[in-house]
Write a protein that holds these residues in place. Structure first.
Motif, PDB file in Angstrom:
ATOM      1  N   VAL A   1       8.202 -13.663   7.960  1.00  0.00           N
ATOM      2  CA  VAL A   1       8.983 -12.412   7.932  1.00  0.00           C
ATOM      3  C   VAL A   1       8.066 -11.461   7.746  1.00  0.00           C
ATOM      4  N   PHE A   2       7.352 -11.187   6.891  1.00  0.00           N
ATOM      5  CA  PHE A   2       6.587  -9.991   6.684  1.00  0.00           C
ATOM      6  C   PHE A   2       5.626  -9.596   7.814  1.00  0.00           C
ATOM      7  N   ALA A   3       5.318 -10.602   8.867  1.00  0.00           N
ATOM      8  CA  ALA A   3       4.557 -10.149  10.049  1.00  0.00           C
ATOM      9  C   ALA A   3       5.640  -9.869  11.346  1.00  0.00           C
ATOM     10  N   ASP A   4       6.849  -9.853  11.003  1.00  0.00           N
ATOM     11  CA  ASP A   4       7.800  -9.663  12.077  1.00  0.00           C
ATOM     12  C   ASP A   4       7.758  -8.197  12.464  1.00  0.00           C
ATOM     13  N   PRO A   5       7.776  -7.572  13.605  1.00  0.00           N
ATOM     14  CA  PRO A   5       7.478  -6.343  13.906  1.00  0.00           C
ATOM     15  C   PRO A   5       8.961  -5.350  13.668  1.00  0.00           C
ATOM     16  N   GLN A   6       9.943  -6.000  13.514  1.00  0.00           N
ATOM     17  CA  GLN A   6      10.976  -5.292  12.845  1.00  0.00           C
ATOM     18  C   GLN A   6      10.807  -4.922  11.411  1.00  0.00           C
ATOM     19  N   VAL A   7      10.524  -6.007  10.601  1.00  0.00           N
ATOM     20  CA  VAL A   7      10.408  -5.784   9.295  1.00  0.00           C
ATOM     21  C   VAL A   7       9.031  -4.626   9.018  1.00  0.00           C
ATOM     22  N   ALA A   8       8.030  -4.773   9.732  1.00  0.00           N
ATOM     23  CA  ALA A   8       7.125  -3.618   9.783  1.00  0.00           C
ATOM     24  C   ALA A   8       7.318  -2.475  10.171  1.00  0.00           C
ATOM     25  N   ALA A   9       8.352  -2.334  11.227  1.00  0.00           N
ATOM     26  CA  ALA A   9       8.759  -0.900  11.623  1.00  0.00           C
ATOM     27  C   ALA A   9       9.551  -0.268  10.616  1.00  0.00           C
ATOM     28  N   ARG A  10      10.304  -1.082   9.950  1.00  0.00           N
ATOM     29  CA  ARG A  10      11.161  -0.730   8.563  1.00  0.00           C
ATOM     30  C   ARG A  10      10.415  -0.134   7.561  1.00  0.00           C
ATOM     31  N   SER A  11       9.359  -0.550   7.424  1.00  0.00           N
ATOM     32  CA  SER A  11       8.318  -0.242   6.301  1.00  0.00           C
ATOM     33  C   SER A  11       8.845  -0.822   5.000  1.00  0.00           C
ATOM     34  N   LEU A  12       9.203  -1.762   4.820  1.00  0.00           N
ATOM     35  CA  LEU A  12       9.819  -2.737   3.905  1.00  0.00           C
ATOM     36  C   LEU A  12       8.771  -2.825   2.707  1.00  0.00           C
ATOM     37  N   VAL A  13       7.629  -2.853   3.160  1.00  0.00           N
ATOM     38  CA  VAL A  13       6.559  -3.336   2.237  1.00  0.00           C
ATOM     39  C   VAL A  13       5.892  -2.147   1.728  1.00  0.00           C
ATOM     40  N   HIS A  14       5.748  -1.771   0.332  1.00  0.00           N
ATOM     41  CA  HIS A  14       4.919  -0.374  -0.298  1.00  0.00           C
ATOM     42  C   HIS A  14       4.068  -1.024  -1.111  1.00  0.00           C
ATOM     43  N   ARG A  15       3.176  -0.259  -1.397  1.00  0.00           N
ATOM     44  CA  ARG A  15       1.961  -0.540  -2.318  1.00  0.00           C
ATOM     45  C   ARG A  15       1.735   0.431  -3.570  1.00  0.00           C
ATOM     46  N   LEU A  16       1.755  -0.092  -4.595  1.00  0.00           N
ATOM     47  CA  LEU A  16       1.706   0.722  -5.862  1.00  0.00           C
ATOM     48  C   LEU A  16       0.284   0.427  -6.456  1.00  0.00           C
ATOM     49  N   GLU A  17      -0.196   1.270  -7.406  1.00  0.00           N
ATOM     50  CA  GLU A  17      -1.475   0.985  -8.073  1.00  0.00           C
ATOM     51  C   GLU A  17      -1.323   0.987  -9.517  1.00  0.00           C
ATOM     52  N   THR A  18      -1.788   0.190 -10.392  1.00  0.00           N
ATOM     53  CA  THR A  18      -1.676  -0.142 -11.663  1.00  0.00           C
ATOM     54  C   THR A  18      -2.599   0.809 -12.336  1.00  0.00           C
ATOM     55  N   ASP A  19      -2.725   0.915 -13.665  1.00  0.00           N
ATOM     56  CA  ASP A  19      -3.702   1.965 -14.241  1.00  0.00           C
ATOM     57  C   ASP A  19      -5.034   1.547 -14.001  1.00  0.00           C
ATOM     58  N   ASP A  20      -5.521   0.333 -13.910  1.00  0.00           N
ATOM     59  CA  ASP A  20      -6.672  -0.154 -13.799  1.00  0.00           C
ATOM     60  C   ASP A  20      -7.114   0.107 -11.988  1.00  0.00           C
ATOM     61  N   GLY A  21      -6.456   0.447 -11.275  1.00  0.00           N
ATOM     62  CA  GLY A  21      -6.567   0.465  -9.958  1.00  0.00           C
ATOM     63  C   GLY A  21      -6.306  -0.610  -8.956  1.00  0.00           C
ATOM     64  N   THR A  22      -5.599  -1.585  -9.528  1.00  0.00           N
ATOM     65  CA  THR A  22      -5.115  -3.002  -8.783  1.00  0.00           C
ATOM     66  C   THR A  22      -3.880  -2.616  -8.066  1.00  0.00           C
ATOM     67  N   THR A  23      -3.893  -2.884  -6.763  1.00  0.00           N
ATOM     68  CA  THR A  23      -2.960  -2.723  -5.798  1.00  0.00           C
ATOM     69  C   THR A  23      -1.798  -3.589  -5.633  1.00  0.00           C
ATOM     70  N   ILE A  24      -0.621  -3.489  -5.815  1.00  0.00           N
ATOM     71  CA  ILE A  24       0.345  -4.157  -5.909  1.00  0.00           C
ATOM     72  C   ILE A  24       1.437  -3.979  -4.973  1.00  0.00           C
ATOM     73  N   PRO A  25       1.589  -5.142  -3.880  1.00  0.00           N
ATOM     74  CA  PRO A  25       2.612  -4.706  -2.742  1.00  0.00           C
ATOM     75  C   PRO A  25       3.859  -4.928  -3.533  1.00  0.00           C
ATOM     76  N   VAL A  26       4.724  -4.099  -2.990  1.00  0.00           N
ATOM     77  CA  VAL A  26       6.344  -4.500  -3.669  1.00  0.00           C
ATOM     78  C   VAL A  26       7.200  -4.145  -2.129  1.00  0.00           C
ATOM     79  N   VAL A  27       8.549  -4.999  -2.445  1.00  0.00           N
ATOM     80  CA  VAL A  27       9.293  -5.123  -1.282  1.00  0.00           C
ATOM     81  C   VAL A  27      10.238  -3.864  -1.730  1.00  0.00           C
ATOM     82  N   GLY A  28      10.605  -2.755  -0.964  1.00  0.00           N
ATOM     83  CA  GLY A  28      11.127  -1.695  -1.088  1.00  0.00           C
ATOM     84  C   GLY A  28      12.672  -1.718  -1.155  1.00  0.00           C
ATOM     85  N   PHE A  29      13.121  -0.761  -1.602  1.00  0.00           N
ATOM     86  CA  PHE A  29      14.691  -0.607  -1.761  1.00  0.00           C
ATOM     87  C   PHE A  29      15.094  -0.713  -0.103  1.00  0.00           C
ATOM     88  N   PRO A  30      16.170  -1.368  -0.011  1.00  0.00           N
ATOM     89  CA  PRO A  30      16.515  -1.706   1.631  1.00  0.00           C
ATOM     90  C   PRO A  30      17.474  -0.436   2.383  1.00  0.00           C
TER      91      PRO A  30
END
Length: 427
Positions: free
Chosen positions: A347-376
């Motif tokens: 699913v997350f490798a699907d070109p349509q899912v990638a084109a819609r930019s559904l996965v976003h990345r946030l950073e915690t206070d210690d610099g850890t990157t968190i992938p999240v599925v965005g608001f659709p």
């Protein structure tokens, strides 16, 4: 997308719910799902958690997020917790203590919405029920999420998604038909009763905000998991109410539309979702099944329903010679809905899912990157925003209590020493 990457015209004030403050007393999924939606749309969400423990889902792992810090993480973040708690501030207060309950009551005075999922009457002992808070804030919108609602013979029971899927009838229509291999009631693979209830709660809170803006009056919202899941039985519920038909488990078959199921190919499976007679004719031409096209039994959907077994057997024979990819592409070209059955990694490798930019990345206070599925949903003027990673337990306790209630560092230290609050000191 980080805060610094947002266009200048999409600042905090441009958010749809900018200026709305939510006091979130809920935990696990239905309530946090609702408050995350509000947070995505710009509301300030203050998540109240129990000191030392926090939201139950913090411990619902593995998997846990791997921290960027080298030392062992004493406060790991589970994937489950991360799925529904971005754009929130964690304030750890023991509401069972008189001082803690008093702090939450004071916070409620400056909030537009209170969201909770305690058992019916559970917050009254702390003076945190709707009637108590309403006396101090008449414009307050107070949303309660429970398993069975505030009234009725089951009101006092606890409700969980799995139980509701069973009690609502959903599991009676999910799974393989009786008498076939693997035939038993099955729950859906994600907790849909919780998720749907969270979405209905969100819609209701937004409607209540609109009413409040017109009248100045708040209100109490009573959301129940069972009510919601019965409502979203949709066509299956109406098949009983209108036609007197008790729906049964049909595997991947559709109770009303034929052919509408998955079929085996020579290298896997494919979903065929024929929604009208024109699509059926196109499918027959593609498969070179002129005999099916000319058979009066299959000319319309009622006929295809009556003769489901014969038609599906004939289609299965023709489809079995194709590869899944080739048939999916051919059906797309012919205007017949079809698709693969993807694993989650696919699913997350699907070109349509990638084109819609559904996965976003946030950073915690210690610099850890968190992938999240965005608001659709895509709002052209007030898009969802990803301002803050899911917080550590008590990460904003000092900030919120200092800014909103004016508590001094000495007062915060005293409350912390008496275990009324928990703060997180991270540099």
């Amino acid at each position: 997308m980080t805060q610094s990457e947002l266009p200048a015209d999409r600042d905090e004030a441009a958010a749809a719910l900018a200026g709305v403050r939510v006091l979130d007393l809920s935990r696990v999924l239905a309530g946090p799902w609702a408050s995350q939606i509000l947070g995505d749309l710009g509301a300030e969400v203050i998540k109240i958690e129990h000191p030392g423990k926090g939201d139950d889902t913090r411990a619902w792992g593995p998997p846990y997020l791997r921290s960027a810090r080298e030392e062992a993480d004493s406060d790991p973040l589970s994937a489950y917790y991360l799925s529904c708690n971005r754009n929130k501030k964690s304030v750890a207060i023991d509401i069972a203590s008189p001082d803690g309950a008093a702090l939450v009551r004071r916070l409620a005075r400056s909030c537009d919405i209170v969201l909770e999922n305690f058992k019916v009457g559970g917050l009254a002992r702390y003076g945190l029920d709707y009637e108590s808070l309403k006396r101090e804030n008449e414009a307050l919108i107070y949303c309660s999420i429970t398993g069975f609602g505030q009234t009725g013979p089951y009101a006092a029971r606890g409700g969980y998604d799995f139980l509701i899927q069973g009690m609502s009838g959903l599991m009676s229509v999910t799974g393989q038909p009786d008498g076939t291999p693997g035939s038993e009631p099955l729950k859906v693979g994600v907790p849909v009763s919780d998720l749907f209830t969270g979405m209905y709660a969100t819609v209701s809170m937004l409607a209540a905000l609109r009413h409040r803006d017109r009248t100045g009056k708040g209100q109490h919202i009573d959301c129940a998991l069972l009510d919601t899941q019965v409502a979203v039985l949709a066509n299956q519920g109406m098949n009983w109410l209108v036609g007197g038909q008790v729906p049964r488990r049909m595997g991947n078959g559709h109770p009303n539309v034929v052919p509408y199921r998955c079929f085996a190919t020579n290298d896997g499976h494919i979903i065929v979702a024929v929604g009208n007679d024109g699509q059926f004719r196109a499918l027959c031409r593609l498969l070179e099944r002129q005999d099916l096209l000319e058979d009066s039994r299959f000319a319309d959907n009622p006929g295809r329903q009556r003769n489901r077994q014969e038609l599906e057997a004939a289609l299965a024979e023709s489809i079995a010679g194709w590869t899944s990819a080739a048939l999916t592409a051919a059906m797309a070209g012919a205007g017949v809905p079809a698709g693969p059955i993807n694993r989650i990694d696919q699913v997350f490798a699907d070109p349509q899912v990638a084109a819609r930019s559904l996965v976003h990345r946030l950073e915690t206070d210690d610099g850890t990157t968190i992938p999240v599925v965005g608001f659709p949903a895509r709002l052209s003027q007030t898009p969802a925003r990803y301002r803050q990673a899911p917080p550590r337990l008590g990460q904003q306790t000092a900030d919120v209590l200092g800014e909103l209630l004016g508590l001094s560092p000495a007062e915060l230290d005293d409350l912390k020493a008496r275990a009324v609050i928990q703060t997180t000191d991270r540099r």
